[in-house]
Enzyme design. Structure first.
Site, PDB file in Angstrom:
ATOM      1  N   GLN A 120       0.851  -1.199   0.000  1.00 37.30           N
ATOM      2  CA  GLN A 120       0.000   0.000   0.000  1.00 37.30           C
ATOM      3  C   GLN A 120       0.885   1.247   0.000  1.00 37.30           C
ATOM      4  O   GLN A 120       1.590   1.505   0.979  1.00 37.30           O
ATOM      5  CB  GLN A 120      -0.873  -0.020   1.259  1.00 37.30           C
ATOM      6  CG  GLN A 120      -1.751   1.186   1.453  1.00 37.30           C
ATOM      7  CD  GLN A 120      -2.238   1.310   2.896  1.00 37.30           C
ATOM      8  OE1 GLN A 120      -1.639   0.737   3.804  1.00 37.30           O
ATOM      9  NE2 GLN A 120      -3.304   2.049   3.103  1.00 37.30           N
ATOM     10  N   SER A 123       1.150   6.463   2.564  1.00 35.24           N
ATOM     11  CA  SER A 123       1.856   7.406   3.438  1.00 35.24           C
ATOM     12  C   SER A 123       3.086   8.005   2.767  1.00 35.24           C
ATOM     13  O   SER A 123       3.778   7.331   1.995  1.00 35.24           O
ATOM     14  CB  SER A 123       2.319   6.705   4.716  1.00 35.24           C
ATOM     15  OG  SER A 123       1.229   6.126   5.372  1.00 35.24           O
ATOM     16  N   SER A 155       4.913  -1.255   3.919  1.00 36.62           N
ATOM     17  CA  SER A 155       5.125  -2.628   4.372  1.00 36.62           C
ATOM     18  C   SER A 155       5.185  -3.567   3.176  1.00 36.62           C
ATOM     19  O   SER A 155       4.369  -3.454   2.247  1.00 36.62           O
ATOM     20  CB  SER A 155       3.973  -3.081   5.271  1.00 36.62           C
ATOM     21  OG  SER A 155       3.808  -2.189   6.338  1.00 36.62           O
ATOM     22  N   GLU A 238      -8.881  -1.815   5.784  1.00 37.17           N
ATOM     23  CA  GLU A 238      -7.646  -1.961   6.562  1.00 37.17           C
ATOM     24  C   GLU A 238      -7.979  -1.973   8.054  1.00 37.17           C
ATOM     25  O   GLU A 238      -7.524  -2.830   8.803  1.00 37.17           O
ATOM     26  CB  GLU A 238      -6.699  -0.800   6.246  1.00 37.17           C
ATOM     27  CG  GLU A 238      -5.423  -0.829   7.081  1.00 37.17           C
ATOM     28  CD  GLU A 238      -4.412   0.232   6.648  1.00 37.17           C
ATOM     29  OE1 GLU A 238      -4.830   1.279   6.123  1.00 37.17           O
ATOM     30  OE2 GLU A 238      -3.207  -0.005   6.855  1.00 37.17           O
ATOM     31  N   GLU A 372      -5.213   8.055  17.929  1.00 36.48           N
ATOM     32  CA  GLU A 372      -5.826   9.396  18.025  1.00 36.48           C
ATOM     33  C   GLU A 372      -6.785   9.603  16.851  1.00 36.48           C
ATOM     34  O   GLU A 372      -7.891  10.122  17.014  1.00 36.48           O
ATOM     35  CB  GLU A 372      -4.750  10.496  18.018  1.00 36.48           C
ATOM     36  CG  GLU A 372      -3.898  10.576  19.284  1.00 36.48           C
ATOM     37  CD  GLU A 372      -2.851   9.467  19.367  1.00 36.48           C
ATOM     38  OE1 GLU A 372      -2.469   8.896  18.312  1.00 36.48           O
ATOM     39  OE2 GLU A 372      -2.412   9.149  20.485  1.00 36.48           O
TER      40      GLU A 372
HETATM   41  C1  LIG Z   1       4.221  -0.970  11.276  1.00 39.45           C
HETATM   42  C2  LIG Z   1       3.708   0.064  10.325  1.00 39.45           C
HETATM   43  C3  LIG Z   1       3.351  -0.304   9.044  1.00 39.45           C
HETATM   44  C4  LIG Z   1       2.866   0.656   8.150  1.00 39.45           C
HETATM   45  N1  LIG Z   1       2.585   0.251   6.863  1.00 39.45           N
HETATM   46  C5  LIG Z   1       2.156   1.177   5.968  1.00 39.45           C
HETATM   47  C6  LIG Z   1       1.930   0.785   4.605  1.00 39.45           C
HETATM   48  O1  LIG Z   1       2.107  -0.385   4.226  1.00 39.45           O
HETATM   49  N2  LIG Z   1       1.547   1.721   3.728  1.00 39.45           N
HETATM   50  C7  LIG Z   1       1.338   3.015   4.090  1.00 39.45           C
HETATM   51  O2  LIG Z   1       0.939   3.808   3.242  1.00 39.45           O
HETATM   52  N3  LIG Z   1       1.561   3.435   5.378  1.00 39.45           N
HETATM   53  C8  LIG Z   1       1.977   2.537   6.318  1.00 39.45           C
HETATM   54  N4  LIG Z   1       2.227   2.930   7.613  1.00 39.45           N
HETATM   55  C9  LIG Z   1       2.117   4.354   7.953  1.00 39.45           C
HETATM   56  C10 LIG Z   1       0.975   4.713   8.883  1.00 39.45           C
HETATM   57  O3  LIG Z   1      -0.264   4.661   8.209  1.00 39.45           O
HETATM   58  C11 LIG Z   1       1.282   6.105   9.423  1.00 39.45           C
HETATM   59  O4  LIG Z   1       2.467   6.003  10.211  1.00 39.45           O
HETATM   60  C12 LIG Z   1       0.159   6.656  10.263  1.00 39.45           C
HETATM   61  O5  LIG Z   1      -0.970   6.919   9.479  1.00 39.45           O
HETATM   62  C13 LIG Z   1       0.581   7.932  11.021  1.00 39.45           C
HETATM   63  O6  LIG Z   1       1.162   8.841  10.156  1.00 39.45           O
HETATM   64  P1  LIG Z   1       2.574   9.531  10.533  1.00 39.45           P
HETATM   65  O7  LIG Z   1       3.519   8.444  10.898  1.00 39.45           O
HETATM   66  O8  LIG Z   1       2.949  10.425   9.391  1.00 39.45           O
HETATM   67  O9  LIG Z   1       2.288  10.375  11.827  1.00 39.45           O
HETATM   68  P2  LIG Z   1       1.641  11.817  11.897  1.00 39.45           P
HETATM   69  O10 LIG Z   1       0.425  11.861  11.042  1.00 39.45           O
HETATM   70  O11 LIG Z   1       2.691  12.829  11.647  1.00 39.45           O
HETATM   71  O12 LIG Z   1       1.179  11.870  13.411  1.00 39.45           O
HETATM   72  C14 LIG Z   1       2.076  12.184  14.482  1.00 39.45           C
HETATM   73  C15 LIG Z   1       1.275  12.189  15.773  1.00 39.45           C
HETATM   74  O13 LIG Z   1       0.276  13.221  15.715  1.00 39.45           O
HETATM   75  C16 LIG Z   1      -1.006  12.678  15.966  1.00 39.45           C
HETATM   76  N5  LIG Z   1      -2.005  13.356  15.127  1.00 39.45           N
HETATM   77  C17 LIG Z   1      -1.892  13.653  13.803  1.00 39.45           C
HETATM   78  N6  LIG Z   1      -3.016  14.259  13.365  1.00 39.45           N
HETATM   79  C18 LIG Z   1      -3.863  14.328  14.425  1.00 39.45           C
HETATM   80  C19 LIG Z   1      -5.187  14.819  14.606  1.00 39.45           C
HETATM   81  N7  LIG Z   1      -5.851  15.364  13.585  1.00 39.45           N
HETATM   82  N8  LIG Z   1      -5.755  14.690  15.823  1.00 39.45           N
HETATM   83  C20 LIG Z   1      -5.093  14.130  16.868  1.00 39.45           C
HETATM   84  N9  LIG Z   1      -3.819  13.650  16.762  1.00 39.45           N
HETATM   85  C21 LIG Z   1      -3.217  13.742  15.557  1.00 39.45           C
HETATM   86  C22 LIG Z   1      -0.900  11.215  15.574  1.00 39.45           C
HETATM   87  O14 LIG Z   1      -1.868  10.419  16.245  1.00 39.45           O
HETATM   88  C23 LIG Z   1       0.517  10.878  16.022  1.00 39.45           C
HETATM   89  O15 LIG Z   1       0.543  10.597  17.389  1.00 39.45           O
HETATM   90  C24 LIG Z   1       2.716   2.007   8.546  1.00 39.45           C
HETATM   91  C25 LIG Z   1       3.067   2.377   9.851  1.00 39.45           C
HETATM   92  C26 LIG Z   1       3.568   1.436  10.717  1.00 39.45           C
HETATM   93  C27 LIG Z   1       3.931   1.866  12.108  1.00 39.45           C
END
Ligand SMILES: Cc1cc2nc3c(=O)[nH]c(=O)nc-3n(C[C@H](O)[C@H](O)[C@H](O)COP(=O)(O)OP(=O)(O)OC[C@H]3O[C@@H](n4cnc5c(N)ncnc54)[C@H](O)[C@@H]3O)c2cc1C
Length: 403
Positions: A120, A123, A155, A238, A372
């Site tokens: 996928q 991100s 992933s 998902e 969150e």
């Molecule tokens: C093990 C693992 C596998 C993954 N696999 C995939 C994959 O295959 N494909 C893919 O596309 N993505 C994948 N991801 C990515 C995952 O979807 C993102 O890490 C996730 O959506 C959070 O985005 P970010 O890391 O950019 O954090 P951010 O969006 O930058 O968030 C940082 C912090 O701010 C908080 N926050 C952000 N916005 C808000 C809001 N509006 N209200 C309250 N709190 C908020 C979040 O909860 C978090 O604590 C994977 C992540 C992990 C850990």
């Protein structure tokens, strides 16, 4: 390939059970290679029972999937979700809902048999929770699109044959309206996959750089500019897939905790028993809640209530593995090896010793949308509470300030 011969009765609970038993009688899971077993299961309509006959389903209510899973799981049949989690849990429902007939015929069966692994590509470094703000561009060029950008946390990209790609095709409209969704050939020129190492030591996910990648327009899923609608189908599935609770009583993370308890009689104490019993009861309540929700489900895309299962399951898994390392005492801090591993088919970083699973469980409240964000969805879409302020909602994407 049609599953149910004409004239046979419409699929109900009994019919699904009967078909599952027929599959097991003809293909012993102990001796049949996994891909062959899964292929036979697909042809019998027991892959995604709510899909149409001929495409891995029976046209049955979605809730009956649990019946097939229980019968086949109890006999030790292989799981397509375990072998191809993004393919089975997310790509299948998305292709079924938005793919052309040709795409459905081409992609679904090898996806189900795990011969083609899917990833996928949503991100990006600047777009995780706010995935609709992503920057990867797709520009039309004749009968193809040229894609440039960077994805992250992808992933299984290192073993994937196909990717679910969300890209910006119109930066001049508000963020949700300028996206288009494609199937990406992970072997196409310009696709570069680089490993990212996690705290477990594994590199389960990757950065994916896309440089001038040509994607034929025939590989688009849904209409140009309607990628967000398609992406919601992927995201809802998902969350539902990550919500857990589908196995038999006592299975999943709680089985690890119970096995650990039994294996270490010298470490048992009344306090630990109390903690384990409470976790077991919570796991069972979660399992029954998920099963009740699935039984009532129709054949459509799961709704925002999938976020409830995902939120609960993430917290519960963490607390179960927290218990496990506490119960082990000093041994809980020992770790087999930080040698880099590249999890792929049948080799996930959630496998292995309980310490590894403890570390991996910390990602549960991030992957597939953070806890969150799940709470925001539940607040707004399930409980009907006031929405968050969204200042960029009506502003053209190109005019939104970003770092
Ligand atoms: C093990 C693992 C596998 C993954 N696999 C995939 C994959 O295959 N494909 C893919 O596309 N993505 C994948 N991801 C990515 C995952 O979807 C993102 O890490 C996730 O959506 C959070 O985005 P970010 O890391 O950019 O954090 P951010 O969006 O930058 O968030 C940082 C912090 O701010 C908080 N926050 C952000 N916005 C808000 C809001 N509006 N209200 C309250 N709190 C908020 C979040 O909860 C978090 O604590 C994977 C992540 C992990 C850990």
């Amino acid at each position: 390939m049609a599953a149910v011969p004409d004239g046979e009765r419409a699929p109900d609970r009994e019919r699904v059970r009967e078909l599952a038993e027929r599959l097991l009688a003809a293909h012993d899971p102990k001796t049949t290679p996994a891909a062959e077993f899964l292929g036979a299961r697909f042809d019998m309509g027991l892959a995604w029972v709510h899909f149409p006959p001929g495409l891995g389903g029976l046209g049955a209510p979605r809730g009956l999937q649990a019946v097939a899973d229980a019968v086949i799981g109890a006999a030790g049949g292989p799981s397509a979700f375990a072998g191809n989690p993004i393919g089975y849990g997310m790509a299948g429902p998305t292709v079924a809902a938005f793919g052309s007939d040709e795409q459905k015929a081409r992609y679904l069966r090898p996806m189900y048999t795990c011969e083609d692994i899917w990833c996928q590509l949503f991100s990006e470094p600047g777009a995780g929770s706010d995935v609709a703000g992503l920057a990867t561009r797709a520009v039309r060029d004749g009968d193809a699109w040229v894609v440039d950008g960077q994805k992250v946390w992808t992933s299984l990209a290192h073993v994937a044959r196909w990717g679910l790609l969300l890209a910006r095709t119109d930066p001049g409209v508000p963020k949700h309206r300028g996206l288009t969704y494609f199937v990406l050939d992970m072997r196409a020129p310009g696709v570069e996959v680089r490993p990212l190492r996690q705290m477990t030591g594994d590199a389960e996910f990757n950065e994916v750089y896309l440089t001038g990648v040509r994607v034929p327009d025939s590989e688009r899923l849904g209409q140009v500019g309607e990628g967000w609608k398609v992406a919601l189908t992927t995201l809802m599935n998902e969350r539902s897939a990550l919500g857990g609770g589908t196995g038999p009583r006592g299975s999943g993370a709680i089985a690890d905790a119970v096995a650990l308890w039994r294996a270490h009689p010298g470490k048992q104490s009344p306090e630990a028993r109390d903690r384990l019993t409470r976790l077991w009861a919570e796991a069972e309540a979660h399992r029954l809640t998920i099963q009740r929700a699935r039984r009532g489900a129709d054949r459509g895309t799961p709704g925002p209530e999938g976020s409830v299962g995902k939120l609960i399951s993430a917290g519960l898994n963490k607390r179960i593995y927290d218990f496990c390392v506490d119960f082990l005492g000093p041994e809980g801090a020992l770790y087999g090896s930080y040698e880099p591993r590249r999890p792929g088919q049948g080799n996930r970083s959630a496998d292995g010793e309980v310490q590894r699973r403890f570390l991996r469980s910390l990602a549960n409240s991030i992957e597939g949308g953070t806890s969150e964000i799940m709470r925001n969805i539940i607040g707004e879409r399930v409980l009907g509470l006031a929405g968050e302020p969204r200042v960029d909602k009506d502003v053209p994407w190109r005019d939104v300030p970003r770092s």
